[in-house]
Design a protein around this motif. Structure first.
Motif, PDB file in Angstrom:
ATOM      1  N   VAL A  80       8.551   1.390  -6.858  1.00 13.77           N
ATOM      2  CA  VAL A  80       7.195   0.914  -7.147  1.00 13.77           C
ATOM      3  C   VAL A  80       6.321   2.059  -7.642  1.00 13.77           C
ATOM      4  O   VAL A  80       5.380   1.847  -8.403  1.00 13.77           O
ATOM      5  N   ALA A  81       6.634   3.287  -7.259  1.00 14.19           N
ATOM      6  CA  ALA A  81       5.786   4.437  -7.577  1.00 14.19           C
ATOM      7  C   ALA A  81       5.721   4.722  -9.078  1.00 14.19           C
ATOM      8  O   ALA A  81       4.678   5.126  -9.578  1.00 14.19           O
ATOM      9  N   SER A  82       6.785   4.501  -9.809  1.00 12.73           N
ATOM     10  CA  SER A  82       6.823   4.867 -11.231  1.00 12.73           C
ATOM     11  C   SER A  82       5.872   4.047 -12.091  1.00 12.73           C
ATOM     12  O   SER A  82       5.120   4.585 -12.892  1.00 12.73           O
ATOM     13  N   THR A  83       5.911   2.720 -11.933  1.00 12.17           N
ATOM     14  CA  THR A  83       5.130   1.856 -12.819  1.00 12.17           C
ATOM     15  C   THR A  83       4.062   1.044 -12.099  1.00 12.17           C
ATOM     16  O   THR A  83       3.294   0.344 -12.735  1.00 12.17           O
ATOM     17  N   GLY A 142       0.833  -1.189   0.000  1.00 12.19           N
ATOM     18  CA  GLY A 142       0.000   0.000   0.000  1.00 12.19           C
ATOM     19  C   GLY A 142       0.869   1.239   0.000  1.00 12.19           C
ATOM     20  O   GLY A 142       2.084   1.164   0.197  1.00 12.19           O
ATOM     21  N   ALA A 143       0.263   2.377  -0.199  1.00 10.34           N
ATOM     22  CA  ALA A 143       0.995   3.641  -0.213  1.00 10.34           C
ATOM     23  C   ALA A 143       1.763   3.846   1.092  1.00 10.34           C
ATOM     24  O   ALA A 143       2.874   4.370   1.101  1.00 10.34           O
ATOM     25  N   GLY A 162      -6.264   0.378  -6.474  1.00 16.49           N
ATOM     26  CA  GLY A 162      -6.989   1.471  -5.837  1.00 16.49           C
ATOM     27  C   GLY A 162      -6.162   2.359  -4.932  1.00 16.49           C
ATOM     28  O   GLY A 162      -6.651   3.358  -4.428  1.00 16.49           O
ATOM     29  N   GLU A 163      -4.881   2.014  -4.693  1.00 15.85           N
ATOM     30  CA  GLU A 163      -4.027   2.844  -3.843  1.00 15.85           C
ATOM     31  C   GLU A 163      -3.666   4.126  -4.582  1.00 15.85           C
ATOM     32  O   GLU A 163      -3.400   4.116  -5.775  1.00 15.85           O
ATOM     33  N   THR A 164      -3.685   5.222  -3.863  1.00 11.17           N
ATOM     34  CA  THR A 164      -3.334   6.526  -4.427  1.00 11.17           C
ATOM     35  C   THR A 164      -2.030   7.000  -3.809  1.00 11.17           C
ATOM     36  O   THR A 164      -1.881   6.995  -2.597  1.00 11.17           O
ATOM     37  N   LEU A 165      -1.111   7.378  -4.668  1.00  4.36           N
ATOM     38  CA  LEU A 165       0.171   7.901  -4.191  1.00  4.36           C
ATOM     39  C   LEU A 165       0.147   9.408  -4.313  1.00  4.36           C
ATOM     40  O   LEU A 165       0.094   9.948  -5.419  1.00  4.36           O
ATOM     41  N   HIS A 166       0.171  10.093  -3.213  1.00 11.76           N
ATOM     42  CA  HIS A 166       0.168  11.547  -3.229  1.00 11.76           C
ATOM     43  C   HIS A 166       1.600  12.042  -3.443  1.00 11.76           C
ATOM     44  O   HIS A 166       2.506  11.634  -2.740  1.00 11.76           O
ATOM     45  N   GLY A 167       1.781  12.871  -4.449  1.00 16.14           N
ATOM     46  CA  GLY A 167       3.094  13.424  -4.729  1.00 16.14           C
ATOM     47  C   GLY A 167       3.968  12.531  -5.563  1.00 16.14           C
ATOM     48  O   GLY A 167       5.119  12.802  -5.784  1.00 16.14           O
ATOM     49  N   HIS A 168       3.446  11.405  -6.052  1.00 14.21           N
ATOM     50  CA  HIS A 168       4.222  10.481  -6.885  1.00 14.21           C
ATOM     51  C   HIS A 168       3.512  10.340  -8.230  1.00 14.21           C
ATOM     52  O   HIS A 168       2.734   9.436  -8.433  1.00 14.21           O
ATOM     53  N   HIS A 169       3.749  11.264  -9.149  1.00 14.67           N
ATOM     54  CA  HIS A 169       3.060  11.191 -10.455  1.00 14.67           C
ATOM     55  C   HIS A 169       4.047  11.122 -11.561  1.00 14.67           C
ATOM     56  O   HIS A 169       5.055  11.641 -11.615  1.00 14.67           O
ATOM     57  N   HIS A 172       8.618   3.933   1.007  1.00 17.92           N
ATOM     58  CA  HIS A 172       9.579   4.785   1.695  1.00 17.92           C
ATOM     59  C   HIS A 172      10.073   5.859   0.734  1.00 17.92           C
ATOM     60  O   HIS A 172      10.190   5.614  -0.470  1.00 17.92           O
ATOM     61  N   GLY A 173      10.420   7.008   1.279  1.00 19.27           N
ATOM     62  CA  GLY A 173      11.041   8.074   0.487  1.00 19.27           C
ATOM     63  C   GLY A 173      10.296   8.358  -0.798  1.00 19.27           C
ATOM     64  O   GLY A 173       9.098   8.618  -0.783  1.00 19.27           O
ATOM     65  N   PRO A 174      10.990   8.248  -1.943  1.00 23.25           N
ATOM     66  CA  PRO A 174      10.372   8.606  -3.228  1.00 23.25           C
ATOM     67  C   PRO A 174       9.541   7.481  -3.840  1.00 23.25           C
ATOM     68  O   PRO A 174       9.538   7.298  -5.048  1.00 23.25           O
TER      69      PRO A 174
END
Length: 73
Positions: free
Chosen positions: A46-49, A16-17, A66-73, A21-23
């Motif tokens: 994991v955030a990139s793809t 999950g989000a 369904g997890e949303t990453l805030h600040g990771h777009h 850790h970190g970025p």
């Protein structure tokens, strides 16, 4: 649809989000893995793809649906 191939992961860990850790990374081996399976710690983006595979053990870390990453777009 996916078919079974020799490149299928030996394990898939859904994260999950809050597990990132970190970025937007996770580390492998993760704390739930048995001690005998340890290898050098690697950080996987994991955030990139939405998923990443460990080059050492083949474990795939996948962002839960369904997890949303805030600040990771």
């Amino acid at each position: 649809m996916s078919t079974a191939t020799s490149t299928d992961p030996k394990a898939v860990v859904e994260v999950g989000a809050a597990d990132l850790h970190g970025p937007g990374v996770v580390f492998c081996p993760n704390p739930k893995m048995p001690l005998w399976s340890n290898h050098p710690r690697v950080y996987l983006d994991v955030a990139s793809t939405g998923e990443a595979r460990c080059a050492y053990c083949g474990t795939v870390y996948r962002l839960k649906a369904g997890e949303t990453l805030h600040g990771h777009h």
